[in-house]
Write a protein that holds these residues in place. Sequence first.
Motif, PDB file in Angstrom:
ATOM      1  N   ALA A   3      55.722  18.585  31.226  1.00 56.99           N
ATOM      2  CA  ALA A   3      54.660  18.274  30.261  1.00 56.99           C
ATOM      3  C   ALA A   3      55.263  17.583  29.044  1.00 56.99           C
ATOM      4  CB  ALA A   3      53.953  19.558  29.844  1.00 56.99           C
ATOM      5  N   THR A   4      56.516  17.890  28.752  1.00 58.97           N
ATOM      6  CA  THR A   4      57.154  17.306  27.566  1.00 58.97           C
ATOM      7  C   THR A   4      57.203  15.785  27.666  1.00 58.97           C
ATOM      8  OG1 THR A   4      58.482  19.310  27.430  1.00 58.97           O
ATOM      9  CG2 THR A   4      59.191  17.473  26.075  1.00 58.97           C
ATOM     10  N   GLU A   5      57.568  15.266  28.835  1.00 59.59           N
ATOM     11  CA  GLU A   5      57.568  13.802  28.970  1.00 59.59           C
ATOM     12  C   GLU A   5      56.138  13.263  28.937  1.00 59.59           C
ATOM     13  OE1 GLU A   5      58.185   9.849  31.475  1.00 59.59           O
ATOM     14  OE2 GLU A   5      58.382  11.686  32.628  1.00 59.59           O
ATOM     15  N   TRP A  39      62.405  23.013  36.912  1.00 71.02           N
ATOM     16  CA  TRP A  39      62.069  21.890  37.792  1.00 71.02           C
ATOM     17  C   TRP A  39      61.514  20.703  37.011  1.00 71.02           C
ATOM     18  CZ3 TRP A  39      59.364  23.804  42.936  1.00 71.02           C
ATOM     19  CH2 TRP A  39      60.279  24.625  43.620  1.00 71.02           C
ATOM     20  N   LYS A  40      60.855  20.991  35.885  1.00 69.44           N
ATOM     21  CA  LYS A  40      60.299  19.944  35.024  1.00 69.44           C
ATOM     22  C   LYS A  40      59.402  18.964  35.794  1.00 69.44           C
ATOM     23  CE  LYS A  40      61.186  19.552  31.105  1.00 69.44           C
ATOM     24  NZ  LYS A  40      60.574  20.236  29.914  1.00 69.44           N
ATOM     25  N   VAL A  41      58.393  19.509  36.435  1.00 71.60           N
ATOM     26  CA  VAL A  41      57.393  18.655  37.084  1.00 71.60           C
ATOM     27  C   VAL A  41      56.086  18.806  36.294  1.00 71.60           C
ATOM     28  CG1 VAL A  41      56.107  18.129  39.193  1.00 71.60           C
ATOM     29  CG2 VAL A  41      58.451  19.011  39.348  1.00 71.60           C
ATOM     30  N   SER A  91      45.122  17.170  25.773  1.00 67.89           N
ATOM     31  CA  SER A  91      44.923  18.597  25.991  1.00 67.89           C
ATOM     32  C   SER A  91      46.087  19.188  26.786  1.00 67.89           C
ATOM     33  CB  SER A  91      43.590  18.807  26.719  1.00 67.89           C
ATOM     34  OG  SER A  91      43.298  20.168  26.787  1.00 67.89           O
ATOM     35  N   ASP A  92      46.926  19.931  26.079  1.00 70.72           N
ATOM     36  CA  ASP A  92      48.109  20.539  26.698  1.00 70.72           C
ATOM     37  C   ASP A  92      47.685  21.869  27.315  1.00 70.72           C
ATOM     38  OD1 ASP A  92      50.417  21.985  27.213  1.00 70.72           O
ATOM     39  OD2 ASP A  92      51.411  21.477  25.327  1.00 70.72           O
ATOM     40  N   GLU A  93      47.650  21.899  28.661  1.00 68.36           N
ATOM     41  CA  GLU A  93      47.121  23.074  29.369  1.00 68.36           C
ATOM     42  C   GLU A  93      48.195  23.689  30.265  1.00 68.36           C
ATOM     43  OE1 GLU A  93      43.248  22.037  31.049  1.00 68.36           O
ATOM     44  OE2 GLU A  93      42.706  20.964  29.201  1.00 68.36           O
TER      45      GLU A  93
HETATM   46  C1  LIG Z   1      52.614  24.566  24.792  1.00 65.58           C
HETATM   47  C2  LIG Z   1      53.681  23.969  25.617  1.00 65.58           C
HETATM   48  N1  LIG Z   1      53.571  22.684  26.015  1.00 65.58           N
HETATM   49  C3  LIG Z   1      54.504  22.094  26.765  1.00 65.58           C
HETATM   50  C4  LIG Z   1      55.623  22.791  27.167  1.00 65.58           C
HETATM   51  C5  LIG Z   1      56.669  22.077  27.982  1.00 65.58           C
HETATM   52  O1  LIG Z   1      56.381  22.126  29.331  1.00 65.58           O
HETATM   53  P1  LIG Z   1      57.409  21.495  30.383  1.00 65.58           P
HETATM   54  O2  LIG Z   1      58.518  22.471  30.559  1.00 65.58           O
HETATM   55  O3  LIG Z   1      56.595  21.285  31.600  1.00 65.58           O
HETATM   56  O4  LIG Z   1      57.904  20.219  29.799  1.00 65.58           O
HETATM   57  C6  LIG Z   1      55.806  24.116  26.781  1.00 65.58           C
HETATM   58  C7  LIG Z   1      57.011  24.862  27.159  1.00 65.58           C
HETATM   59  O5  LIG Z   1      57.361  25.873  26.599  1.00 65.58           O
HETATM   60  C8  LIG Z   1      54.801  24.734  25.989  1.00 65.58           C
HETATM   61  O6  LIG Z   1      54.902  26.007  25.588  1.00 65.58           O
END
Ligand SMILES: Cc1ncc(COP(=O)(O)O)c(C=O)c1O
Length: 405
Positions: A111-113, A257-259, A215-217
């Motif tokens: 999700a970070t990327e 895994w970072k998917v 929207s970060d879910e």
């Molecule tokens: C609210 C939120 N968004 C995004 C992330 C990052 O997700 P990913 O590891 O899939 O990049 C995290 C990880 O802790 C998180 O808590």
Amino acid sequence: MLTTRGRMPRIPVLNARLQGFGTSIFSEMTALANKHRAVNLGQGFPNFDPQGTIGREILRQASQAILHEGRNQYCRSFGALELTKAVQNRFQRFQAIDYDHESEITVYCGATEAIYCTFSALLEMGDEVVVFEPHYDSYRPSILAAGGRDRVVTLRPDGQKRFTFDPDELRRAFTPRTKAIILNSPHNPTGTVFNREELQAIADLCVEHDCFAVSDEVYDHILFDGKPHISIASLPGMRDRTITISSAGKTFSVTGWKVGWTLASSRITNALRTSHQFITFCNSTPFQYATAFALNADDSFFKELVSDYQTKRNKLHQGLTEAGFDAFFPEGTYFIQADVSDLKRRLNKRTDMDVCRWLTEHVGVCAIPSSAFYSQEDESRFIRFAFCKTDDVLDEAIHRLRTRM
Ligand SMILES: Cc1ncc(COP(=O)(O)O)c(C=O)c1O
């Protein structure tokens, strides 16, 4: 680049947009926990593999993809067919919204990327993004790196000790320069799950100001006490202005895994893919196949996940309360926040960071100071405990808190 005297010139290496973002608090607290052999309830990753028969099969699928299926080369930039289809099916089943897997779903390195690509694709210099605080640490650097500016709205606890926003404050944060709002539900670190009324208030402002909802879910499958997860994309007028972001890490206990993925209209997706192709091009192929299998798992897997986490939440909440903490009850995620105002006074400590340091060094339990999730308000009342840990770890932490405080 060397000067005539052979020394490096004194030009700043880090650009102005990223100045001030130091080492993350998670690395700092983990180093301190290791030094003092503290039980680490700081960093939010499970200390266990995916559970049960399905969990083991998810892991087997990854090794199968590497060892026996030859899934070891680049895949399509926007994601392996099996995964984009699985994301489509899962969203259709749980949110009853259809996104086309060929043109509206994209896979990233977590999700970070996805968050980074979204802002890199959407923002012009000076565009504003409304951000709730406390917030996940990558939002601001991603916005600022893309030339944007954040407009912060603070979530505060209501009479029921549930964090929420003041609708008037939110309205005031929207300006003619607002391009997007980023929301996160279930919310890290407060555990709030936005209800329909809160989501509608956000959606109304997005429609009125013609801007996007990011929207970060990522905790969309970790909700307690029967609470439903509502994606803002499902509200009227929102499908085509929302970028829904999720990932495999939390749901399947595979944070390494970072998917991750986005669901967004094809017009938005075209923009996201333009950015993504130059950032990572594609995410690790074998883990995409294993994640596709995981997303298609039987409902029983998701039910067990919730039931296990609910038991852990109750255990840690009770342990914290019995140790004298004013612990809040999260509606979702795997975090509990505790108000440490009294403890600070009792210990004569100034900040939440001082309390976390003391807890790590003297009690042997590590938590995260919630001030790390704030950028506007000088909030120093809360600390965050993660309960995504095996029972022996939680029991040991609770024992130390009860006996050493
Ligand atoms: C609210 C939120 N968004 C995004 C992330 C990052 O997700 P990913 O590891 O899939 O990049 C995290 C990880 O802790 C998180 O808590």
